[in-house]
Design an enzyme around this catalytic site. Structure first.
Site, PDB file in Angstrom:
ATOM      1  N   GLU A 116       1.942  -4.883   9.960  1.00 18.34           N
ATOM      2  CA  GLU A 116       1.672  -6.072   8.887  1.00 18.34           C
ATOM      3  C   GLU A 116       1.456  -7.396  10.128  1.00 18.34           C
ATOM      4  OE1 GLU A 116       0.581  -5.689   6.067  1.00 18.34           O
ATOM      5  OE2 GLU A 116       1.879  -4.119   5.143  1.00 18.34           O
ATOM      6  N   HIS A 141      10.580  -5.132   0.137  1.00 10.52           N
ATOM      7  CA  HIS A 141      10.293  -4.451  -0.933  1.00 10.52           C
ATOM      8  C   HIS A 141      11.418  -4.510  -2.002  1.00 10.52           C
ATOM      9  CE1 HIS A 141       7.563  -1.640   1.875  1.00 10.52           C
ATOM     10  NE2 HIS A 141       7.243  -2.801   1.857  1.00 10.52           N
ATOM     11  N   HIS A 210       3.806  -3.597  -4.385  1.00  8.02           N
ATOM     12  CA  HIS A 210       4.144  -3.497  -3.183  1.00  8.02           C
ATOM     13  C   HIS A 210       5.585  -4.451  -2.703  1.00  8.02           C
ATOM     14  CE1 HIS A 210       2.908  -2.991   1.417  1.00  8.02           C
ATOM     15  NE2 HIS A 210       4.156  -3.338   1.423  1.00  8.02           N
TER      16      HIS A 210
HETATM   17  P1  13P Z   1       5.764  -1.326   9.262  1.00  6.20           P
HETATM   18  O1  13P Z   1       6.653  -0.108   9.659  1.00  6.20           O
HETATM   19  O2  13P Z   1       4.590  -1.116  10.055  1.00  6.20           O
HETATM   20  O3  13P Z   1       6.336  -2.724   9.798  1.00  6.20           O
HETATM   21  O4  13P Z   1       5.324  -1.397   7.803  1.00  6.20           O
HETATM   22  C1  13P Z   1       6.266  -1.483   6.887  1.00  6.20           C
HETATM   23  C2  13P Z   1       5.818  -2.117   5.427  1.00  6.20           C
HETATM   24  O5  13P Z   1       6.568  -2.574   4.953  1.00  6.20           O
HETATM   25  C3  13P Z   1       4.206  -2.125   5.435  1.00  6.20           C
HETATM   26  O6  13P Z   1       3.710  -2.896   4.332  1.00  6.20           O
HETATM   27 ZN    ZN Z   2       5.522  -3.164   2.913  1.00  7.47          ZN
END
Ligand code: 13P
Ligand code: ZN
Length: 270
Positions: A116, A141, A210
Site C-alpha cells: 500500500e 482492519h 476492507h
Molecule cells: P501489506 O502486507 O503489503 O502491507 O498489505 C496488508 C494490507 O493490509 C493490504 O491492504
Molecule cells: Zn489492508
C-alpha cells in the site's frame, strides 16, 4: 553512531504495531504504517548515504523527493515486529522524483515496503498540504468499522453523523468527519490516488469492506483517531438493531464545538 533499534521513533513504531495487533486490527499481515522521519534524526543512527538497495515505487511523488520514512514491510505481521524489527520494518529515502525508494536500513530478508506504499505516500502529500506537521499514515482492519461498511450507508455525511452520535467526544476527535471509498482493488496506484483525494478533506478514510486509513502528527494521535472511530462503530453495532430512545442532538454537538473549540465539517450539522 547510535543504535537505530534504540531510536525513539523505532521504539514508538514497535509499541504501536504491537498494540494494534493486540487490538485485533491487524490479523496476519493486515495493516501498514509509514512515518516521516527528520533527516537530522536519521543521521544520528545511520551513515547517510548508505544505500543497501534501490526499489522502484511504481509512481511519481516529487513532493517527497529526499524524504525519509520508517515503513512496515509487505507481507509482514504486526505481531512479529517487536521480535525482529529489522526484518519487518525498513527505513527508506525517496529519490528520483519519488519513483525510487532507497533502502537505508531493514527489510533484512530481502523484502520491501508495504504493497500500500502508493496510498501511503500519496496520502502524506495530501495531508502535508493541509497540515505541515503531519507525519504518520496508518492503515488497519478494525473489526467494527469494517463490519459497519456492510450494513450502513456509505454516504460520507451519514456515516460520519452516525459515528459522531455514538460517543460524545467523537466530534471533538474527528470534527472533519470520515470519508469513505467504495470497495476498490487494494495495493494499486488507483486506490492510492483515490485515498489521497479523500485525505484532502478528512484525516480518516474508510475503505469499504476492507479497513481504514488514518493520518496524524504522530503515532499516538493517529492511533487514537482510529481507536475513537472504531469505538463508535462498536457502539453502533451494539445498538443499531434496538429501538433508539436517545441520541446526541445537533444542538448538543454545537455545544461541544464551542466547549472544545472545534468546527464540525461544513454542512454536516443542522
Ligand atoms: P501489506 O502486507 O503489503 O502491507 O498489505 C496488508 C494490507 O493490509 C493490504 O491492504
Ligand atoms: Zn489492508
Amino acid at each position: 553512531m547510535k543504535n537505530v533499534l534504540e531510536a525513539p521513533f523505532m521504539a514508538e513504531m514497535i509499541r504501536t504495531t504491537t498494540n494494534m495487533y493486540a487490538h485485533g486490527w491487524d490479523e496476519r499481515n493486515g495493516g501498514n504504517i509509514s512515518m516521516l522521519l527528520d533527516e537530522e534524526e536519521v543521521k544520528k543512527y545511520l551513515s547517510i548515504p548508505a544505500i543497501v538497495r534501490v526499489i522502484p515505487t511504481g509512481f511519481e511523488a516529487p513532493e517527497l523527493d529526499g524524504k525519509y520514512f520508517l515503513v512496515t514491510g509487505t507481507g509482514k505481521y504486526f505481531k512479529n515486529v517487536q521480535y525482529d524489527p529489522k526484518k519487518n520494518l525498513g527505513i527508506v529515502r525517496l529519490a528520483n522524483g519519488g519513483t525510487e525508494a532507497e533502502v537505508l536500513w531493514g527489510f533484512s530478508d530481502g523484502g520491501k515496503f508495504t504493497s500500500e506504499f502508493p496510498a501511503h505516500m500519496m496520502s502524506h502529500i495530501a495531508r502535508m498540504k493541509v497540515d505541515s506537521e503531519n507525519r504518520v499514515v496508518m492503515h488497519c482492519h478494525p473489526t467494527n468499522l469494517l463490519a459497519m461498511t456492510y450494513v450502513h450507508s456509505l454516504d460520507e455525511k451519514a456515516f460520519t453523523r452516525t459515528l459522531w452520535q455514538m460517543c460524545t467526544e467523537c466530534i471533538v476527535v474527528f470534527p472533519d468527519g470520515v470519508n469513505v471509498l467504495p470497495w476498490m482493488l487494494c495495493g494499486t496506484n488507483e486506490i492510492g490516488e483515490a485515498t489521497a483525494k479523500k485525505m484532502e478533506t478528512a484525516r480518516l478514510v474508510v475503505w469499504a469492506q476492507h479497513g481504514i486509513y488514518g493520518a496524524g502528527r504522530d503515532l499516538d494521535e493517529t492511533f487514537g483517531l482510529i481507536e475513537t472511530a472504531e469505538k463508535a462503530a462498536e457502539i453502533w453495532l451494539k445498538i443499531a438493531h434496538l429501538p433508539i430512545l436517545n441520541t446526541i442532538t445537533d444542538d448538543q454537538m454545537h455545544l461541544l464545538e464551542k466547549r472544545f473549540g472545534v468546527k464540525a465539517r461544513e454542512g454536516y450539522l443542522s
